[in-house]
Scaffold this active site. Sequence first.
Site, PDB file in Angstrom:
ATOM      1  N   ALA A 162       0.456  -1.224   0.134  1.00  0.00           N
ATOM      2  CA  ALA A 162       0.274  -0.143   0.318  1.00  0.00           C
ATOM      3  C   ALA A 162       1.221   1.840  -0.001  1.00  0.00           C
ATOM      4  O   ALA A 162       0.426   2.146  -0.712  1.00  0.00           O
ATOM      5  CB  ALA A 162      -0.775   0.026   1.318  1.00  0.00           C
ATOM      6  N   ASN A 189       4.550  -7.387   4.736  1.00  0.00           N
ATOM      7  CA  ASN A 189       3.347  -8.931   4.752  1.00  0.00           C
ATOM      8  C   ASN A 189       3.288  -9.029   2.988  1.00  0.00           C
ATOM      9  O   ASN A 189       3.099  -9.804   2.321  1.00  0.00           O
ATOM     10  CB  ASN A 189       1.783  -8.869   5.364  1.00  0.00           C
ATOM     11  N   GLY A 194       1.805 -14.650  -1.034  1.00  0.00           N
ATOM     12  CA  GLY A 194       1.368 -14.825  -2.700  1.00  0.00           C
ATOM     13  C   GLY A 194       0.323 -13.937  -3.746  1.00  0.00           C
ATOM     14  O   GLY A 194       0.983 -14.782  -4.782  1.00  0.00           O
ATOM     15  N   ALA A 303       7.972   5.698  12.833  1.00  0.00           N
ATOM     16  CA  ALA A 303       7.294   6.201  12.889  1.00  0.00           C
ATOM     17  C   ALA A 303       6.691   6.177  13.954  1.00  0.00           C
ATOM     18  O   ALA A 303       6.466   4.943  14.798  1.00  0.00           O
ATOM     19  CB  ALA A 303       6.450   6.872  12.443  1.00  0.00           C
ATOM     20  N   ARG A 429     -12.045 -18.750   4.652  1.00  0.00           N
ATOM     21  CA  ARG A 429     -11.103 -19.346   5.612  1.00  0.00           C
ATOM     22  C   ARG A 429     -11.357 -19.515   7.373  1.00  0.00           C
ATOM     23  O   ARG A 429     -11.113 -20.516   7.976  1.00  0.00           O
ATOM     24  CB  ARG A 429     -10.491 -18.618   5.677  1.00  0.00           C
ATOM     25  N   HIS A 539      -4.769 -12.647   9.267  1.00  0.00           N
ATOM     26  CA  HIS A 539      -4.828 -11.218   8.372  1.00  0.00           C
ATOM     27  C   HIS A 539      -6.036 -10.442   9.451  1.00  0.00           C
ATOM     28  O   HIS A 539      -7.133 -10.690  10.307  1.00  0.00           O
ATOM     29  CB  HIS A 539      -5.840 -11.214   7.269  1.00  0.00           C
TER      30      HIS A 539
HETATM   31  C1  LIG Z   1       1.759 -15.397   4.024  1.00  0.00           C
HETATM   32  C2  LIG Z   1       0.677 -14.138   4.134  1.00  0.00           C
HETATM   33  C3  LIG Z   1       0.283 -14.503   2.335  1.00  0.00           C
HETATM   34  C4  LIG Z   1      -0.239 -13.641   1.880  1.00  0.00           C
HETATM   35  N1  LIG Z   1      -1.614 -13.692   0.473  1.00  0.00           N
HETATM   36  C5  LIG Z   1      -1.768 -13.046  -0.289  1.00  0.00           C
HETATM   37  C6  LIG Z   1      -2.261 -13.457  -1.922  1.00  0.00           C
HETATM   38  O1  LIG Z   1      -2.318 -14.133  -1.912  1.00  0.00           O
HETATM   39  N2  LIG Z   1      -3.913 -12.261  -1.548  1.00  0.00           N
HETATM   40  C7  LIG Z   1      -3.983 -11.475  -1.430  1.00  0.00           C
HETATM   41  O2  LIG Z   1      -4.984 -10.849  -1.400  1.00  0.00           O
HETATM   42  N3  LIG Z   1      -3.380 -11.616  -0.196  1.00  0.00           N
HETATM   43  C8  LIG Z   1      -1.974 -12.143   0.759  1.00  0.00           C
HETATM   44  N4  LIG Z   1      -2.005 -12.013   2.173  1.00  0.00           N
HETATM   45  C9  LIG Z   1      -2.318  -9.831   2.824  1.00  0.00           C
HETATM   46  C10 LIG Z   1      -1.773  -9.497   1.975  1.00  0.00           C
HETATM   47  O3  LIG Z   1      -0.424  -9.550   2.361  1.00  0.00           O
HETATM   48  C11 LIG Z   1      -2.153  -8.480   3.644  1.00  0.00           C
HETATM   49  O4  LIG Z   1      -2.904  -7.950   3.903  1.00  0.00           O
HETATM   50  C12 LIG Z   1      -1.647  -7.188   2.835  1.00  0.00           C
HETATM   51  O5  LIG Z   1       0.049  -7.140   1.494  1.00  0.00           O
HETATM   52  C13 LIG Z   1      -1.395  -5.924   3.736  1.00  0.00           C
HETATM   53  O6  LIG Z   1      -0.579  -5.058   2.904  1.00  0.00           O
HETATM   54  P1  LIG Z   1       0.017  -3.298   3.103  1.00  0.00           P
HETATM   55  O7  LIG Z   1       0.742  -2.382   2.562  1.00  0.00           O
HETATM   56  O8  LIG Z   1      -1.297  -2.861   3.978  1.00  0.00           O
HETATM   57  O9  LIG Z   1       1.349  -3.975   4.294  1.00  0.00           O
HETATM   58  P2  LIG Z   1       2.415  -4.643   4.428  1.00  0.00           P
HETATM   59  O10 LIG Z   1       2.975  -5.125   3.852  1.00  0.00           O
HETATM   60  O11 LIG Z   1       2.564  -5.098   5.695  1.00  0.00           O
HETATM   61  O12 LIG Z   1       3.531  -3.187   4.787  1.00  0.00           O
HETATM   62  C14 LIG Z   1       3.173  -2.441   6.036  1.00  0.00           C
HETATM   63  C15 LIG Z   1       4.529  -1.666   6.038  1.00  0.00           C
HETATM   64  O13 LIG Z   1       4.358  -0.597   7.122  1.00  0.00           O
HETATM   65  C16 LIG Z   1       5.480  -1.263   8.074  1.00  0.00           C
HETATM   66  N5  LIG Z   1       5.648  -0.243   9.005  1.00  0.00           N
HETATM   67  C17 LIG Z   1       5.040  -0.819  10.450  1.00  0.00           C
HETATM   68  N6  LIG Z   1       4.697  -0.232  11.163  1.00  0.00           N
HETATM   69  C18 LIG Z   1       5.958   0.933  10.960  1.00  0.00           C
HETATM   70  C19 LIG Z   1       6.160   2.491  11.244  1.00  0.00           C
HETATM   71  N7  LIG Z   1       5.972   2.394  13.087  1.00  0.00           N
HETATM   72  N8  LIG Z   1       7.002   3.753  10.819  1.00  0.00           N
HETATM   73  C20 LIG Z   1       7.422   2.937   9.436  1.00  0.00           C
HETATM   74  N9  LIG Z   1       7.059   1.836   8.945  1.00  0.00           N
HETATM   75  C21 LIG Z   1       6.550   0.491  10.033  1.00  0.00           C
HETATM   76  C22 LIG Z   1       5.973  -2.603   7.577  1.00  0.00           C
HETATM   77  O14 LIG Z   1       7.013  -2.840   8.184  1.00  0.00           O
HETATM   78  C23 LIG Z   1       6.017  -3.321   6.499  1.00  0.00           C
HETATM   79  O15 LIG Z   1       6.976  -2.481   5.224  1.00  0.00           O
HETATM   80  C24 LIG Z   1      -1.219 -12.574   2.832  1.00  0.00           C
HETATM   81  C25 LIG Z   1      -0.936 -12.595   4.147  1.00  0.00           C
HETATM   82  C26 LIG Z   1       0.733 -12.862   4.359  1.00  0.00           C
HETATM   83  C27 LIG Z   1       1.568 -12.930   5.909  1.00  0.00           C
END
Ligand SMILES: Cc1cc2nc3c(=O)[nH]c(=O)nc-3n(C[C@H](O)[C@H](O)[C@H](O)COP(=O)(O)OP(=O)(O)OC[C@H]3O[C@@H](n4cnc5c(N)ncnc54)[C@H](O)[C@@H]3O)c2cc1C
Length: 603
Positions: A162, A189, A194, A303, A429, A539
């Site tokens: 994101a 994550n 995947g 942060a 799930r 999740h």
């Molecule tokens: C093993 C696994 C497999 C999955 N497979 C799928 C799939 O195939 N399809 C699907 O739709 N969903 C899947 N999901 C769910 C999906 O991956 C996540 O919901 C999604 O990637 C979240 O994206 P995000 O950018 O919101 O958060 P994230 O990708 O988790 O990124 C958040 C980032 O913020 C950083 N952060 C946190 N706190 C701070 C702070 N205080 N200061 C600075 N940085 C910070 C973290 O370190 C991280 O890098 C899966 C999840 C897992 C765990």
Amino acid sequence: MKKSKLLVLGLIAALALTGCGSKTKEEPKTTPDTGVTSTGIPNGTYTGEGEGKGGKIKVELTLEDGEIKKIDVLENSETPGFADAMQTITDAMIATNSFDVDSVSGATLTSTGFKTAVENAFKQTGASKDQLVVKEAAGTSNKEEREAAYTSDVVIVGAGGAGLTAAIEAANNGASVILIEKMPMEGGNTLISGGEYAAPGNWLQKEEGIEDSKDQFYEDVLKGGDYENDPKLVRTLADHALESAEWLRDEVNVTFEDYMLFFGGHSVKRSLVPKDASGVELISKLTQKAKEVGVITHLNTTAKELVVENDKVVAVKADFDGKEITYNANNGVVLATGGFGSNLEMRIKYNPEMNEKILSTNSVGSTGDGITMAEKVGAELVDMGYIQTYPTCDPELGTLLYVGDVRMEGRSILVNKEGKRFVEELERRDVISKAVVEQTGGVSYMFWDDASMKASGVNVQHKKEYDYLIENGILVKADTIEEAAAFFDIDAKELKKTIEKYNEYAKNGKDEEFNKRGTLTAFTDAPYYIMKSKPAIHHTMGGIKINTDANVVDTDGNVIKGLFAAGEVTGDIHGTNRLGSDAIADITVFGRIAGRNAAKAAK
Ligand SMILES: Cc1cc2nc3c(=O)[nH]c(=O)nc-3n(C[C@H](O)[C@H](O)[C@H](O)COP(=O)(O)OP(=O)(O)OC[C@H]3O[C@@H](n4cnc5c(N)ncnc54)[C@H](O)[C@@H]3O)c2cc1C
């Protein structure tokens, strides 16, 4: 059989193997001693091995005049983000002439495996590491210089899917962007996911003649979340999921495989699969694009607090190596810090059932920081108690088992210790997880045959995970159904009966017991496979309340000026339960909206 699928490397499978242990092996040195220096350490190059997160790490260490001159990684299967940790440690070892350097936080297993490999190489010298004369210089990447304050139009917190998406779109809309990430690498994550992406009406569906629509997807997401979702947010997700997948493909250069997966709760097969069925493809391409459009990324930067002036969020205070840095945002701040699956305290606070007994699939950075920071400036939090478990995870480690994706191809069944099916295998799930918990030992056993293995290719695509599962007795390959059942002490007679019944359903095209959706395929070809697994936290559906413009909303329903959020840090999109592959669509759709709107927000 899908050729491209069978050709891909099982990179992400390696990721699932957290805690593989730290077995080490020594190897003979590669060059003979070229003389013993005054320190008593012979010059030369030496190889050594350690066990990292993804398996074997093999290094070559060069020593000259009692000093560490070079460390080359000869072999490794670490993911790109984790592999960066090895460079960080190499720099620190060379700078300090010592092996006693810090591990890289968030990449502990890689760090340990790498350090062990280097120390094993050094052992070949016959010298003691105490003979190395340690230098003063620190030289780790954490020691890079930082100003006390930075100013940009948009500040983005969290470099997962994101955050990177928001950063790219903010830059594309003319903003200067700083992205801060608390870990030593981008990904979160998203990196270990995947990467599967639900896209209604996509190009592969058209090729396969599968009818689908935005409205059908909208209805599936709402139904999947028991209608607890905010319909307006779901509408936005459904309307923009396909165009955002195309944006990933066409603008960010993400490569998608030529097949789809059928995730539980969806009414049709609609989930796109990135190259190698891995989030690594998404993160590497997003990171590259972010660089190209001028996004500045500060890693190792956590942060801590949002700064509000005149009712507008104007800055983020962060910690870098113990130093407070202020990131001023002219236009807006985007929170993209992910969920809180790795924060036990927070899990128990919002849902006491999600306690320490339940393992987690999440990355270590998923600690809900953005949710806590937003709450402190008045943001409304929604659905915080809705925490999803993934039904088929490693029973010891909690990591998601990608070999189990054979289920999403409709080619496996789940049975219990008594040898009986107990749930529709393509159910949601949460439904499957709940059913598993009620079975003997709280575990399930996934069964499939050779034809299904070959058709799905999961043993090739996720080879490292497959090998690990076989080696550790979590997956068994057997010539007969009886033998497979005996391995886990499953009632063999019942299992045989279950399979015969299922084969009959496959012949008639209808599952009389559980009404399994999709095509049913009979199990007829030995060898057979049985895999033991159990649910783990996966999740967090709850989070910060946003509107369809990704503005953060306060407890009175008003927009908090200057504050945006996207991704798993937000709530109300998936209701009680997120359907598989909806998260990547969510983070891409709302990441883009948040980035664009933060760029355009009033100064
Ligand atoms: C093993 C696994 C497999 C999955 N497979 C799928 C799939 O195939 N399809 C699907 O739709 N969903 C899947 N999901 C769910 C999906 O991956 C996540 O919901 C999604 O990637 C979240 O994206 P995000 O950018 O919101 O958060 P994230 O990708 O988790 O990124 C958040 C980032 O913020 C950083 N952060 C946190 N706190 C701070 C702070 N205080 N200061 C600075 N940085 C910070 C973290 O370190 C991280 O890098 C899966 C999840 C897992 C765990």
